[in-house]
Design a protein around this motif. Structure first.
Motif, PDB file in Angstrom:
ATOM      1  N   ALA A 193       0.825  -1.206   0.000  1.00 54.60           N
ATOM      2  CA  ALA A 193       0.000   0.000   0.000  1.00 54.60           C
ATOM      3  C   ALA A 193       0.860   1.258   0.000  1.00 54.60           C
ATOM      4  O   ALA A 193       0.544   2.249  -0.679  1.00 54.60           O
ATOM      5  N   THR A 194       1.950   1.239   0.740  1.00 51.15           N
ATOM      6  CA  THR A 194       2.823   2.417   0.805  1.00 51.15           C
ATOM      7  C   THR A 194       3.476   2.691  -0.546  1.00 51.15           C
ATOM      8  O   THR A 194       3.638   3.856  -0.948  1.00 51.15           O
ATOM      9  N   LEU A 195       3.864   1.655  -1.243  1.00 51.69           N
ATOM     10  CA  LEU A 195       4.457   1.847  -2.568  1.00 51.69           C
ATOM     11  C   LEU A 195       3.442   2.452  -3.534  1.00 51.69           C
ATOM     12  O   LEU A 195       3.787   3.318  -4.359  1.00 51.69           O
ATOM     13  N   LYS A 196       2.197   2.030  -3.428  1.00 50.00           N
ATOM     14  CA  LYS A 196       1.161   2.641  -4.249  1.00 50.00           C
ATOM     15  C   LYS A 196       0.982   4.107  -3.891  1.00 50.00           C
ATOM     16  O   LYS A 196       0.811   4.971  -4.766  1.00 50.00           O
ATOM     17  N   LEU A 197       1.030   4.426  -2.591  1.00 48.23           N
ATOM     18  CA  LEU A 197       0.914   5.812  -2.145  1.00 48.23           C
ATOM     19  C   LEU A 197       2.066   6.660  -2.669  1.00 48.23           C
ATOM     20  O   LEU A 197       1.857   7.791  -3.148  1.00 48.23           O
ATOM     21  N   LEU A 198       3.280   6.148  -2.620  1.00 47.50           N
ATOM     22  CA  LEU A 198       4.433   6.905  -3.114  1.00 47.50           C
ATOM     23  C   LEU A 198       4.329   7.184  -4.607  1.00 47.50           C
ATOM     24  O   LEU A 198       4.694   8.266  -5.067  1.00 47.50           O
ATOM     25  N   LEU A 199       3.843   6.221  -5.359  1.00 49.32           N
ATOM     26  CA  LEU A 199       3.676   6.432  -6.792  1.00 49.32           C
ATOM     27  C   LEU A 199       2.662   7.541  -7.048  1.00 49.32           C
ATOM     28  O   LEU A 199       2.875   8.409  -7.909  1.00 49.32           O
ATOM     29  N   ALA A 200       1.550   7.526  -6.312  1.00 52.94           N
ATOM     30  CA  ALA A 200       0.539   8.572  -6.485  1.00 52.94           C
ATOM     31  C   ALA A 200       1.098   9.943  -6.115  1.00 52.94           C
ATOM     32  O   ALA A 200       0.828  10.944  -6.791  1.00 52.94           O
ATOM     33  N   LEU A 201       1.885  10.017  -5.052  1.00 55.45           N
ATOM     34  CA  LEU A 201       2.475  11.294  -4.650  1.00 55.45           C
ATOM     35  C   LEU A 201       3.505  11.773  -5.666  1.00 55.45           C
ATOM     36  O   LEU A 201       3.583  12.972  -5.983  1.00 55.45           O
ATOM     37  N   ALA A 202       4.298  10.851  -6.186  1.00 56.71           N
ATOM     38  CA  ALA A 202       5.301  11.235  -7.194  1.00 56.71           C
ATOM     39  C   ALA A 202       4.629  11.781  -8.451  1.00 56.71           C
ATOM     40  O   ALA A 202       5.130  12.715  -9.080  1.00 56.71           O
ATOM     41  N   LYS A 203       3.485  11.219  -8.800  1.00 55.17           N
ATOM     42  CA  LYS A 203       2.773  11.681  -9.992  1.00 55.17           C
ATOM     43  C   LYS A 203       2.085  13.022  -9.768  1.00 55.17           C
ATOM     44  O   LYS A 203       1.999  13.832 -10.686  1.00 55.17           O
ATOM     45  N   GLY A 204       1.597  13.247  -8.553  1.00 54.84           N
ATOM     46  CA  GLY A 204       0.742  14.404  -8.345  1.00 54.84           C
ATOM     47  C   GLY A 204       1.381  15.604  -7.695  1.00 54.84           C
ATOM     48  O   GLY A 204       0.953  16.736  -7.919  1.00 54.84           O
ATOM     49  N   LEU A 205       2.408  15.406  -6.874  1.00 54.28           N
ATOM     50  CA  LEU A 205       2.974  16.534  -6.138  1.00 54.28           C
ATOM     51  C   LEU A 205       3.638  17.529  -7.079  1.00 54.28           C
ATOM     52  O   LEU A 205       4.357  17.147  -8.007  1.00 54.28           O
ATOM     53  N   GLN A 206       3.404  18.790  -6.814  1.00 63.19           N
ATOM     54  CA  GLN A 206       4.042  19.819  -7.620  1.00 63.19           C
ATOM     55  C   GLN A 206       5.527  19.925  -7.295  1.00 63.19           C
ATOM     56  O   GLN A 206       6.357  20.107  -8.170  1.00 63.19           O
ATOM     57  N   PHE A 207       5.860  19.825  -6.026  1.00 66.36           N
ATOM     58  CA  PHE A 207       7.260  19.831  -5.594  1.00 66.36           C
ATOM     59  C   PHE A 207       7.554  18.472  -4.962  1.00 66.36           C
ATOM     60  O   PHE A 207       7.027  18.131  -3.911  1.00 66.36           O
ATOM     61  N   GLN A 208       8.408  17.709  -5.634  1.00 65.46           N
ATOM     62  CA  GLN A 208       8.623  16.328  -5.253  1.00 65.46           C
ATOM     63  C   GLN A 208       9.754  16.141  -4.246  1.00 65.46           C
ATOM     64  O   GLN A 208      10.022  15.017  -3.831  1.00 65.46           O
ATOM     65  N   GLU A 209      10.394  17.247  -3.837  1.00 61.20           N
ATOM     66  CA  GLU A 209      11.545  17.097  -2.954  1.00 61.20           C
ATOM     67  C   GLU A 209      11.161  16.446  -1.624  1.00 61.20           C
ATOM     68  O   GLU A 209      11.981  15.792  -0.980  1.00 61.20           O
ATOM     69  N   GLY A 210       9.892  16.656  -1.188  1.00 64.16           N
ATOM     70  CA  GLY A 210       9.493  16.158   0.110  1.00 64.16           C
ATOM     71  C   GLY A 210       9.533  14.660   0.248  1.00 64.16           C
ATOM     72  O   GLY A 210       9.753  14.122   1.346  1.00 64.16           O
ATOM     73  N   ILE A 211       9.299  13.936  -0.868  1.00 61.48           N
ATOM     74  CA  ILE A 211       9.258  12.474  -0.782  1.00 61.48           C
ATOM     75  C   ILE A 211      10.613  11.836  -1.084  1.00 61.48           C
ATOM     76  O   ILE A 211      10.697  10.616  -1.211  1.00 61.48           O
ATOM     77  N   ILE A 212      11.651  12.664  -1.198  1.00 60.89           N
ATOM     78  CA  ILE A 212      12.985  12.104  -1.451  1.00 60.89           C
ATOM     79  C   ILE A 212      13.403  11.136  -0.350  1.00 60.89           C
ATOM     80  O   ILE A 212      13.896  10.039  -0.653  1.00 60.89           O
ATOM     81  N   PRO A 213      13.219  11.470   0.943  1.00 63.75           N
ATOM     82  CA  PRO A 213      13.597  10.477   1.969  1.00 63.75           C
ATOM     83  C   PRO A 213      12.846   9.164   1.837  1.00 63.75           C
ATOM     84  O   PRO A 213      13.428   8.092   2.043  1.00 63.75           O
ATOM     85  N   ALA A 214      11.565   9.231   1.459  1.00 61.26           N
ATOM     86  CA  ALA A 214      10.791   7.999   1.295  1.00 61.26           C
ATOM     87  C   ALA A 214      11.328   7.179   0.123  1.00 61.26           C
ATOM     88  O   ALA A 214      11.435   5.946   0.205  1.00 61.26           O
ATOM     89  N   VAL A 215      11.666   7.836  -0.964  1.00 58.86           N
ATOM     90  CA  VAL A 215      12.213   7.121  -2.124  1.00 58.86           C
ATOM     91  C   VAL A 215      13.577   6.540  -1.789  1.00 58.86           C
ATOM     92  O   VAL A 215      13.908   5.415  -2.200  1.00 58.86           O
ATOM     93  N   VAL A 216      14.386   7.274  -1.035  1.00 60.63           N
ATOM     94  CA  VAL A 216      15.688   6.745  -0.605  1.00 60.63           C
ATOM     95  C   VAL A 216      15.493   5.503   0.263  1.00 60.63           C
ATOM     96  O   VAL A 216      16.219   4.505   0.117  1.00 60.63           O
ATOM     97  N   PHE A 217      14.505   5.547   1.139  1.00 63.67           N
ATOM     98  CA  PHE A 217      14.222   4.379   1.985  1.00 63.67           C
ATOM     99  C   PHE A 217      13.804   3.188   1.123  1.00 63.67           C
ATOM    100  O   PHE A 217      14.240   2.047   1.363  1.00 63.67           O
TER     101      PHE A 217
END
Length: 1716
Positions: A662-686
């Protein structure tokens, strides 16, 4: 017996539309061709026979070893000998993975023969399965109106008739009775046969006798359990046994035709076919009533009970009830639920849809006849109904049907028990939401529930009152249902009814309420209970939370408008996630369902979800922002968040990963929709470091989770690497913005961390593993095999993109690249990973996988530092053969062929070993024993040549994409004969784009490719002569007037473009066939313009016609600039036009062209869009035409000039005033160190490229056009005044100077000002516009503040002669000096105050510059000194005013000029010293004047005046520049010293007005700083002039010495100018000394004696020189100005008459009368 024709797999690929043949006619032809094979199915394969064995022995083309193998295989498989031989041939052609050369020798090896028999058996049974799947595909889609081949499928089945089902049943009986060679092949074949039967009776009625036959057959077989040699089955075979049982039950239920009874059971019975046939009915009744000992009997028993209940209404026996009880006892609903959750009945295939339809019919009939309470618990019924209703058609049918019968009864029953029994209603509603319409119905239903159900004991005795019967109860007080909500309150007086008499009493209150409010309260309730831990009550609430979240997720996935409506409910999910994430041992299913819901919500409101989710601490986060990729990937300062804790503490130990998925699905949705993607960099690194890097090593309770985790991770990476590119490019960032981007992290993480190893592990899965999984999946289109293929395809895409996006400045090879190039992956030990990738060519189930693998090989061939051929090892030849087979196959996928050919094209350039492999080069002895190379039979070259045969071109055998791809690999290696086939399409007329756009589009691409190939070939050979075949093709093109045809077609194409409607995706513009053709026209016309002879395009009329057609197209396009397509086309055509003009301007009439261009430019400028890329080439074209000198000049047409000026002024205003020029790379580069000439070498090329780009920018071109139109001053000035353009340009230049940006524009504007200043009226307007006020102070930014002579100034004015013309900030300053000098010379006193202001502001720079010549001889320094001296010469005409306003500066400048004369004379008098200094300045790094000073000190006492034997080009340039500077300086001094006649004749003259400038000394000048300027300096100038005069005009008496190559150091007018001015200044200064009262008489006598001697020597030498035949003195001529001699305007003077000796006679007279 006929042999096999093609494999069953090929037939399946053709029928399913996965092959090259895709038109309806082609599919119909293949079905007709293979009708017997499809009809007979497995019966097509015949047993061995003597006749076939005899025919095989008689075959002469089959060798003995192969015949022996055929006989042996035939006996092993029980297959006809000829068919076996065909099977072996198919195996060799399509699946053999070794070298064919070793095939026959290996047959003698018994171990190899045993292995080969097993492989042939696998191929045989696989071929049979594909035939059955082909039949199943026909049955699945023959009634689907949306399928493109529906009619062809239906015609084929109609042609078969009843024969098909009869033969299938016969095959099933034979297969079931045979001994199974293996569990997989036997069980899979039987399942496929039963699936065909099941799908057949979906549309065709099953006769009762057939049903009875099936019932007896399945009973005898134990519903698949009683198979021969079952005890030999492997554990994996149980899945096939279970599937056989499921299919047997479904076929029998299907035969009962219960749907017929559903609507009107009573009246339908007489017409039902089974009860009508009494004998069959009784036989079936006797047979089925005896069942009950097998779970597969349960649904049949239940269905027969329903049919028997209706057919025998008067039957009093308990048989029907016993049948129903038996079905319930066996667990009929658990059985059906298991059936619908098992492959292939759980997917989205047609088979699964039919199974759900049959189960729905059974449930609807049973629920219509019996009460649901008599059928067991409602939970079992719900478990069966939910997968049924998830099918869209059945769900819609549910909502459209009556809710009081059938499945609708379950909804009413579940609603009546809600919320006491919470799950049934929620699960049912979740299943009923399948699209937007049904979701809205679910929302409305849930919004108004008719009653509230609870245990009676939940009410206090004093709050309720019962009726006498005890079944009706009334509330006496208001009852709040939840503590957390005041909205759910049952009012007093509400009545309720007892609905459960067994067990605890349950009351249903007549109270309408909003179910969504209740769900929100349930979430609050869970939060309250979970605060104290997780007991039984909280776990029950957790189940409710899960079901609410699943319902929300389902509904939000179909209707985004509900995101706002359901916000009060979804908002409760965040605190639940926060609470459970931090809890100990929380229910992870609840967390997973909540996260899944938020992932769906993030598709519509990503920023809101991200903002709220940050407060929960669920996702990994960073303590601080990271500016460096390496630090971010190290995890420093990052925290795992609650998700990381759940993963490590719960999911990994249990092997159950719902939260991760479920979290991976959430990250994909955030990566597609967020205007500024820097916030999810720690999650992608994890995810990179902790999830993807090791997921394949984890323990799993369900292996499907591993594939899903890998696939979802790859989907995230795939989106970041591909789709997010457009986002990052469109976002505006500061030029100094160094924020870390999500793409940087993803690229580096996959390249340099363990995550890259995981990607390669997926790539190394291997074709065998994939094929094995595909064989075991129940459906051909979905299942674990398809999931695995999808994951591998994503991995290929990601790695392909990684190799493309790898940082270009990476010095080291990344671990991922090392793994690809140096060693094998883990999954295929012993094989190189590249070899594993290449072996995907053997995969045939999904052609896209093979295509992606080939694309990977193509990429590796381009970028990897290795030999791909070497990596293939011993598999190189088999892989080559398989690629060649697939390339030659007529039914192979078109795109795969294109990719293969593209790979070979790349290999020709980068992989010589691979090229030799695929060319299959053979050596043979040629003439005179020389080895020659020939192309072998297994060469891809012949296959490519065959594809583009002339007869195939334009047909389906050679479509445009394949044609284009096949041409490229043949061009570099084929012979001359290729051109006849390559150019065929180019010689044909293109079809009309209006009548048949689809056909024209295909031919456009082909023709465009031919044009590109031809143009590239002609361009590559250059001036060399093309081969005969190409020359013939080019001549044919010229004779057939192809260029005119293409240009005329271009105009019709433009018309069609303007008529097209609909949106155009900008991402696919490059592939647009219209733009591809325009691009090809551009390439071929540009090459033709530069190679007119080779291309036969020298005819002026053809050129004019082509230009006219291009202009016509541009005119049409600029009036339809309303789409991305037309704007791009207009950009390309205007670019082509401006590129052709320099080549063809001699054939055109400039005025006529301008008359057409001006209206076009007016239309473009009038458009509201920016359109810079169209305006710029139009202005460039106008500028080119304005520079053409001819009879028809634009100056004669003042009206046209006025229109052009008006529109250009508008462009300048838009480009500079309304949208000022933005910072450019050149501006940034040159601004880093203060000066353009002093850029680092590493940045030089980049700065030059950027500066060149800026030069052709819109604002620069528009200003250049304004400059070109200055030749019409009246009209030009009027336009400038009307638009106030000069003031606006000055203000813009001032802004750019202050910010040091847009250098190219500033230089262009300065050039305009220079041109303007040449006209007196325009100069007056320019001065009145405040040119000095705008530019004077900002110009100081073009140079650094001078600090000392040896540091800043020297380095800042350093440079090379070549760099002087390049844009630079010091160049702008030099242009400003020219501008001030020109305005002062034109306007005289009217500009004097501005000139004084200018010299006052820049006095330090000027003084430093004049003194810098002593130690810096760089071209930039000397040029600035020359420009400064010219400006000071103009200013010295107003010496008195200058001295009055700036006396100190006047004196300082005078002294500096004297020192400048001294330095120039010293350097020019010593050529060897000057040469040494020039060499030292050239060899040493820039900005190191200390070394130059040391050299100067070493040589400064050198008195050698000998010339350099072989002067260098640099020395000659420096000498010429110094002479011009010396001339300018002497001219200034001439105005600062007394007039010679006046000081000699006017005794009343005030000599104190002219202070002495030169010391009374006669020594030779040196470059020593302590050596002051003296009269010896002037004498040195005189002697220098005489020496140079002899050098530049040698005596006609003596033999002239040949001058060295290159330009002369100086021209004769310059020498004469210096000689005469130095004599004038010398005599004037001598007379001034004689008039000076403070000089002792002795000193005056010494001066007279020395000067008399020196001048006498000079005159004697000059007299000797004249007597030898040199020209006489120009004494009679007027002295020219510095500008005149600098431009070489002084006429050649002859020393012929006595009048022309006057000047030197004056010198002689001065010597005799004054000095003696």
């Amino acid at each position: 017996m006929a042999a096999l024709v093609g494999s069953g797999r090929e037939l399946w690929q053709i029928i399913t539309g996965q092959s090259f043949l895709r038109s309806q006619d082609q599919i119909g032809a293949e079905l007709q061709k293979n009708k017997l094979r499809l009809l007979n199915g497995l019966l097509f394969y015949k047993p061995p026979s003597d006749a076939s064995a005899k025919s095989l022995k008689e075959k002469k083309d089959v060798k003995k070893e192969v015949k022996d193998l055929t006989i042996r295989t035939s006996k092993f498989l029980g297959l006809d000998e000829l068919q076996t031989n065909s099977l072996i041939e198919l195996y060799l052609a399509q699946d053999f993975r070794e070298s064919l050369d070793e095939w026959e020798t290996k047959l003698s090896d018994e171990r190899y023969a045993q292995t080969l028999l097993g492989r042939l058996a696998d191929i045989y049974y696989e071929d049979r399965i594909y035939i059955l799947q082909s039949i199943k595909h026909l049955l699945s889609y023959s009634t689907d109106d949306k399928h493109p081949y529906k009619e062809k499928y239906d015609d084929c089945l109609q042609m078969f008739g009843d024969q098909l089902i009869n033969k299938v049943i016969e095959q099933y009986k034979k297969v079931f009775s045979r001994e199974a060679p293996s569990a997989e092949t036997h069980g899979n074949t039987m399942c496929e046969l039963l699936e065909i039967v099941f799908l057949y009776y979906k549309e065709y009625e099953m006769h009762p006798t057939r049903l009875l036959e099936f019932a007896r057959l399945f009973k005898s077989q134990g519903f698949g359990c009683r198979q021969t040699n079952k005890h030999h089955f492997s554990p994996g075979a149980e899945v096939f046994v279970t599937r056989l049982g499921f299919l047997s039950s479904l076929i029998l239920i299907e035969g009962l035709d219960l749907e017929y009874l559903q609507e009107t059971p009573a009246s339908a019975v007489p017409h039902h076919p089974i009860p009508q046939d009494q004998d069959t009915f009784r036989a079936l009744d006797r047979l089925i009533t005896g069942w009950g000992d097998n779970p597969h009997h349960a649904p049949v028993l239940l269905g027969w009970a329903a049919l028997r209940f209706v057919a025998l209404p008067d039957d009093t026996s308990p048989t029907t009830r016993k049948l129903g009880s038996a079905a319930l006892n066996i667990g009929v609903f658990q059985y059906l639920a298991g059936l619908l959750n098992t492959e292939p009945f759980s997917g989205q295939t047609v088979l699964a849809g039919v199974a759900r339809l049959i189960v729905r019919g059974l449930l609807s009939t049973v629920l219509s006849m019996f009460h649901e309470d008599t059928l067991g618990g409602i939970h079992d019924l719900i478990s069966v109904v939910t997968p049924v209703l998830e099918q869209k058609q059945l769900c819609r049918l549910f909502w459209e049907s009556d809710q009081t019968s059938g499945l609708g009864v379950l909804l009413q029953s579940a609603c009546s028990r809600f919320p006491l029994e919470f799950s049934p209603l929620l699960k049912l509603l979740t299943a009923l939401a399948v699209d937007r319409e049904t979701t809205d119905r679910v929302y409305e239903f849930m919004s108004c529930l008719p009653g509230y159900t609870e245990l009676l004991e939940e009410n206090k005795p004093g709050d309720i009152q019962g009726s006498a019967s005890g079944t009706i109860w009334t509330l006496l007080r208001h009852k709040g249902l939840y503590r957390t909500s005041a909205g759910l309150v049952i009012p007093a007086g509400t009545q309720g009814e007892i609905i459960n008499t067994q067990g605890p009493p349950v009351v249903r209150w007549e109270y309408n309420f909003n179910g969504w409010t209740l769900c929100s309260c349930e979430l609050d309730n869970f939060l309250q209970y979970s605060a104290g831990g997780f007991d039984a009550a909280s776990k029950q609430l957790a189940v409710r939370v899960t079901e609410v979240a699943e319902l929300l997720n389902k509904m939000l996935s179909f209707d985004k408008s509900l995101a706002e409506t359901l916000q009060p409910v979804t908002a409760k999910l965040y605190p639940i996630i926060q609470r459970l994430g931090a809890a100990t041992n929380p229910p992870i299913d609840v967390v997973a369902s909540c996260v899944q819901c938020l992932a769906t919500l993030a598709q519509y409101k990503p920023d809101k979800v991200w903002l709220d989710l940050q407060q929960t601490g669920f996702l990994p986060f960073a303590g601080s922002s990271h500016m460096d990729v390496n630090r971010a990937l190290s995890g420093s300062g990052m925290f795992a968040g609650n998700y990381g804790n759940l993963l490590m503490s719960l999911e990994r130990p249990s092997g159950y990963y719902p939260v991760t998925i479920a979290t991976l699905k959430l990250l994909l949705a955030l990566a597609k929709g967020l205007q500024f993607q820097e916030g999810i960099i720690p999650a992608v690194v994890f995810v990179l470091k902790e999830v993807f890097a090791s997921f394949y090593k984890w323990n799993y309770s369900n292996l499907k989770d591993r594939q899903e985790i890998g696939r979802r991770c790859l989907e995230i990476f795939h989106y970041i690497l591909f789709v997010s590119e457009g986002k990052e490019e469109t976002m505006e960032h500061d030029s100094k913005d160094t924020r870390l981007t999500l793409r940087d992290v993803c690229v580096s993480g996959l390249l340099y961390t363990e995550a890259g190893h995981s990607v390669l592990e997926i790539l190394a899965t291997g074709v065998e593993n994939i094929n094995n999984v595909v064989k075991l999946q129940a459906s051909a289109f979905e299942g674990p095999g398809q999931d695995l293929i999808q994951m591998v395809k994503l991995a290929f895409s990601v790695v392909n993109r990684l190799l493309l996006l790898k940082p270009a400045d990476g010095e080291t090879t990344s671990p991922l690249e090392q793994a690809l190039t140096y060693h094998a992956g883990g999954a295929q030990q012993g094989k190189h990973l590249v070899s594993v990738i290449a072996q995907y060519v053997y995969h045939r189930h999904d052609v896209r996988l093979t295509r992606l693998a080939t694309l990977m090989l193509k990429r590796l061939s381009q970028v990897a530092p290795m030999s791909v051929h070497a990596c293939l090892g011993d598999q190189a030849i088999p892989i080559r053969d398989m690629y060649l087979t697939r390339l030659q196959a007529k039914t192979e996928d078109l795109r795969l062929k294109v990719v293969i050919l593209e790979w070979l094209t790349v290999a020709v350039e980068t992989q010589p070993g691979l090229t030799e492999l695929f060319l299959n080069l053979q050596t043979k002895e040629g003439k005179q024993g020389v080895k020659e190379f020939t192309v072998g039979k297994n060469s891809c070259l012949q296959a490519a040549v065959d594809m583009i045969e002339a007869k195939k071109q334009g047909t389906y055998l050679c479509p445009p994409d394949l044609h284009c791809a096949a041409v490229l690999p043949t061009c570099p290696v084929a012979g001359q004969e290729r051109w006849s086939s390559v150019c065929t399409q180019g010689q044909k007329d293109l079809p009309s784009i209006h009548t048949n756009p689809q056909v024209a589009t295909g031919q456009l691409k082909t023709c465009a490719h031919v044009m590109n190939i031809m143009a590239m070939e002609v361009h590559s050979i250059g001036s060399s002569s093309p081969d005969k075949e190409l020359k013939k093709c080019l001549k044919d093109f010229a004779e057939k007037k192809r260029f005119i045809h293409w240009s005329e077609y271009l105009t019709s194409l433009v018309d069609h473009l303007c008529e097209e409607e609909g949106p155009v995706d900008p991402a696919h513009l490059r592939e647009n066939p219209y733009l591809v053709f325009l691009s090809a026209c551009r390439v071929v016309l540009l090459v033709a313009a530069s190679q007119e002879t080779a291309m036969h395009l020298a005819d002026k009329n053809i050129k004019v016609k082509i230009i006219q057609n291009i202009l016509t197209g541009i005119t049409t396009l600029v009036s339809h600039l309303d789409s991305v397509l037309t704007v791009k086309a207009a950009t390309m055509l205007t670019g082509l036009y401006v590129a052709l003009l320099p080549h063809w301007k001699g054939s055109l009439q400039p005025l006529s062209q301008l008359e057409k261009l001006v209206p076009i430019l007016e239309d473009v400028v009038g458009n509201s869009q920016p359109l810079e890329k169209i305006k710029t080439p139009l202005l460039s074209a106008i500028l080119t035409l304005l520079k053409v000198k001819g009879e028809d000049s634009i100056t004669e047409d003042t009206e046209l000039v006025s229109r052009l000026l008006s529109v250009v002024c508008t462009v300048v205003q838009e480009a500079t005033i309304y949208k000022p020029p933005q910072p450019t790379e050149s501006g940034k580069t040159s601004g880093t160190n203060g000066q353009g000439e002093n850029n680092d070498t590493a940045n030089g090329d980049a700065a030059a490229m950027a500066a060149k780009k800026d030069t052709y920018s819109l604002e620069n071109q528009s200003v250049c056009v304004l400059e070109a139109l200055c030749s019409v001053p009246e009209v030009w000035l009027e336009a400038m005044r009307r638009h106030c353009l000069l003031q606006a340009l000055l203000a813009t230049v001032e802004t750019c100077l202050n910010s040091r940006r847009n250098l190219a524009f500033v230089e262009t504007a300065m050039q305009l000002f220079l041109t303007t200043a040449k006209e007196p009226k325009a100069a007056f307007v320019l001065a009145g516009s405040g040119v000095t006020q705008h530019l004077c102070i900002p110009l100081s930014t073009t140079y650094q503040s001078p600090q000392d002579l040896s540091g800043t100034v020297l380095s800042s004015i350093n440079g090379s002669e070549k760099s002087l013309d390049a844009p630079s900030w010091p160049g702008v300053y030099r242009m400003a000096l020219d501008l001030e000098a020109l305005l002062l010379g034109t306007l005289k006193h009217d500009f004097l105050s501005d000139a004084l202001d200018f010299v006052g502001v820049h006095q330090d720079r000027m003084l430093q510059c004049l003194f810098a010549v002593r130690s810096n001889l760089s071209p930039a320094c000397l040029l600035e000194v020359e420009k400064t001296s010219l400006f000071l010469f103009q200013l010295v005409h107003h010496s008195r005013e200058w001295q009055f306003h700036l006396p100190q500066l006047h004196q300082a400048m005078k002294e500096a000029v004297c020192h400048l004369v001294h330095t120039c004379a010293a350097l020019l008098s010593r050529p060897r010293l000057l040469d040494h200094m020039v060499q030292s300045n050239t060899k040493q790094p820039r900005g190191t004047p200390q070394r130059q000073t040391s050299v100067t000190r070493t040589l400064r006492h050198s008195s050698s005046s000998d010339d350099v034997d072989k002067p260098s080009q640099e020395l000659l340039q420096v000498q010429g520049r110094l002479l011009r500077i010396l001339g300018n300086s002497l001219s200034m001094l001439r105005h600062l010293t007394p007039n010679l006649c006046e000081i000699l004749l006017d005794q009343a003259m005030d000599v104190s007005e002219y202070p002495l400038m030169f010391a009374l000394a006669f020594g030779s000048p040196t470059v020593d700083q302590d050596s002051p300027p003296s009269l010896g300096t002037l004498l040195a100038c005189v002697n220098l002039g005489l020496r140079l005069l002899v050098k530049v005009e040698p005596s006609r008496v003596t033999s002239p010495v040949k001058s060295p190559a290159g330009p002369a150091p100086v021209q004769k007018p310059v020498v004469l100018y210096i000689l005469e001015n130095s004599l004038l200044v010398l005599m004037s200064q001598a007379a001034r000394y004689l008039r000076e009262p403070g000089i002792p008489v002795r000193d005056k006598q010494l001066m007279k004696r020395e000067l008399s001697t020196e001048l006498g020597t000079f005159l004697l030498s000059l007299q000797r020189y004249i007597k030898r035949g040199a020209p006489p003195s120009p004494g009679a001529s007027t002295l020219p100005s510095p500008q005149q001699f600098q431009r070489g305007a002084t006429p050649r003077m002859a020393f012929g008459s006595s009048q022309e000796h006057a000047f030197f006679q004056l010198v002689n007279t001065f010597m005799k009368r004054v000095l003696r």
